[in-house]
Design a protein around this motif. Structure first.
Motif, short mmCIF file in Angstrom:
data_model
loop_
_atom_site.label_atom_id
_atom_site.label_comp_id
_atom_site.label_asym_id
_atom_site.label_seq_id
_atom_site.Cartn_x
_atom_site.Cartn_y
_atom_site.Cartn_z
N ILE A 19 5.76 -2.98 -0.54
CA ILE A 19 6.55 -4.09 -0.01
C ILE A 19 5.91 -4.64 1.26
CG2 ILE A 19 8.78 -4.76 0.96
CD1 ILE A 19 10.07 -2.60 -0.81
N LYS A 20 5.52 -3.75 2.17
CA LYS A 20 4.91 -4.16 3.44
C LYS A 20 3.66 -5.00 3.21
CE LYS A 20 3.33 -2.18 7.87
NZ LYS A 20 2.00 -2.77 7.99
N GLU A 21 2.76 -4.51 2.38
CA GLU A 21 1.50 -5.23 2.14
C GLU A 21 1.75 -6.57 1.45
OE1 GLU A 21 -0.90 -2.43 0.01
OE2 GLU A 21 -1.13 -1.10 1.75
N SER A 22 2.71 -6.60 0.54
CA SER A 22 3.02 -7.87 -0.16
C SER A 22 3.58 -8.90 0.81
CB SER A 22 4.02 -7.60 -1.29
OG SER A 22 3.49 -6.72 -2.25
N LEU A 23 4.47 -8.47 1.69
CA LEU A 23 5.05 -9.40 2.66
C LEU A 23 4.01 -9.87 3.67
CD1 LEU A 23 8.48 -7.65 3.34
CD2 LEU A 23 8.07 -9.69 1.97
N GLU A 24 3.09 -9.00 4.03
CA GLU A 24 2.05 -9.38 4.99
C GLU A 24 1.10 -10.43 4.42
OE1 GLU A 24 1.81 -5.35 7.76
OE2 GLU A 24 0.51 -5.53 6.01
N THR A 25 0.94 -10.47 3.10
CA THR A 25 0.11 -11.52 2.50
C THR A 25 0.77 -12.89 2.64
OG1 THR A 25 1.08 -11.33 0.27
CG2 THR A 25 -0.80 -9.90 0.78
N LYS A 26 2.09 -12.91 2.90
CA LYS A 26 2.83 -14.15 3.13
C LYS A 26 2.96 -14.47 4.62
CE LYS A 26 3.66 -14.93 -1.22
NZ LYS A 26 3.08 -16.10 -1.91
N LYS A 27 2.15 -13.77 5.45
CA LYS A 27 2.07 -14.02 6.90
C LYS A 27 3.28 -13.51 7.67
CE LYS A 27 -1.82 -16.04 6.04
NZ LYS A 27 -3.07 -15.27 6.22
N PHE A 28 4.08 -12.62 7.06
CA PHE A 28 5.14 -11.98 7.80
C PHE A 28 4.56 -10.81 8.59
CE2 PHE A 28 7.70 -13.60 4.11
CZ PHE A 28 8.52 -14.45 4.84
N LYS A 29 5.17 -10.53 9.73
CA LYS A 29 4.88 -9.29 10.45
C LYS A 29 5.90 -8.27 9.99
CE LYS A 29 4.87 -7.13 15.03
NZ LYS A 29 5.12 -7.32 16.49
N VAL A 30 5.44 -7.12 9.49
CA VAL A 30 6.34 -6.13 8.91
C VAL A 30 6.26 -4.81 9.67
CG1 VAL A 30 7.03 -4.91 6.81
CG2 VAL A 30 6.02 -7.20 6.64
N ILE A 31 7.42 -4.31 10.09
CA ILE A 31 7.51 -3.00 10.73
C ILE A 31 8.23 -2.08 9.75
CG2 ILE A 31 8.44 -1.71 12.69
CD1 ILE A 31 8.47 -4.60 14.07
N HIS A 32 7.51 -1.06 9.27
CA HIS A 32 8.05 -0.17 8.24
C HIS A 32 8.63 1.08 8.88
CE1 HIS A 32 7.22 2.62 4.57
NE2 HIS A 32 8.49 2.28 4.66
N CYS A 33 9.90 1.34 8.60
CA CYS A 33 10.58 2.54 9.10
C CYS A 33 10.93 3.45 7.93
CB CYS A 33 11.86 2.17 9.84
SG CYS A 33 11.59 1.02 11.21
N LYS A 34 10.91 4.76 8.17
CA LYS A 34 11.12 5.74 7.09
C LYS A 34 12.51 6.35 7.07
CE LYS A 34 6.49 5.52 7.61
NZ LYS A 34 5.81 4.79 8.71
N ASP A 35 13.32 6.10 8.09
CA ASP A 35 14.69 6.62 8.09
C ASP A 35 15.57 5.72 8.94
OD1 ASP A 35 14.85 7.62 10.94
OD2 ASP A 35 13.26 8.94 10.24
N GLY A 36 16.87 5.99 8.90
CA GLY A 36 17.83 5.13 9.58
C GLY A 36 17.72 5.16 11.09
#
Length: 226
Positions: A19-36
């Motif tokens: 998901i992160k890599e796909s969104l980054e191809t659309k020029k979004f900045k993505v911060i991936h978190c692993k828990d709440g």
């Protein structure tokens, strides 16, 4: 929204990275978190534009995270990702403050479309609402600034648009080329010099609140901080 920051909470690492890599191809900045809990912490420090929350996560589930964030921010869009498909789960998602609900498995294209729809809706709402910038009230549609209860300051059409985009990217660098192409329709030398002049004018009009800064990040663009 240009260069929007997405806070993505997904404890399944392989899916999260896809998901992160796909969104980054659309020029979004993505911060991936692993828990709440990590999501709550990053929300406070990163000032995201939208949240994409998995429901079933360690430490705090997505519904709990959304409820906590809604106590601080009623406006930020929230999309839930979940394998749960029963009506009661969907109802709980919206009751927790969600704006949208995407059931797994889903296509990345559909997720991107839903993100863009919520961001566009948020931008449209902001344009019609009074925006608080430090001690100022900014009315985009009226093209005005007001410092506390003092007289209204008129903005030009371009000043209002420039301030709106700077504020939409608050605490993030707004790239020169992005704003030049959006407001000047090109990014040549003369347009860049013109933008510098408008930035100087905005600084003067915001000067009564010393906590507000428009920082020149040399070689990249400008950042509005307050």
């Amino acid at each position: 929204m240009d260069n929007a920051t997405i806070l993505l909470a997904e404890d399944e690492l392989s899916l999260g990275m896809i998901i992160k890599e796909s969104l980054e191809t659309k020029k979004f900045k993505v911060i991936h978190c692993k828990d709440g809990q990590e999501t709550i912490t990053n929300y406070k420090t990163e000032h995201p534009d939208i949240l994409v929350l998995d429901v079933m996560m360690p430490k705090k589930d997505g519904f709990t995270v959304a409820k906590e964030i809604r106590m601080q921010d009623e406006q930020i869009p929230i999309i839930f990702l979940t394998a749960k498909s029963q009506t009661k789960d969907v109802v709980e998602g919206f009751a927790s403050g969600g704006n949208d609900y995407l059931k797994k498995p889903f296509s990345i294209e559909e997720l991107i479309a839903r993100i863009e729809n919520l961001l566009n809706r948020k931008t449209l709402q902001n344009k019609h609402q009074a925006i608080v910038i430090g001690a100022y009230t900014f009315q985009f549609k009226k093209q005005t600034l007001q410092f506390k209860a003092e007289d209204t300051i008129a903005l030009t059409h371009r000043e209002a648009h420039l301030l709106f985009h700077l504020n939409n990217n608050k605490n993030e660098v707004l790239e020169r080329s992005v704003i030049l192409n959006k407001l000047w329709n090109n990014d040549d030398f003369f347009s860049a010099r013109s933008m510098d002049v408008f930035i100087s004018k905005l600084r003067k009009k915001l000067a009564n609140d010393k906590s507000i800064q428009i920082i020149n990040v040399r070689g990249f663009g400008y950042k509005l901080v307050y």
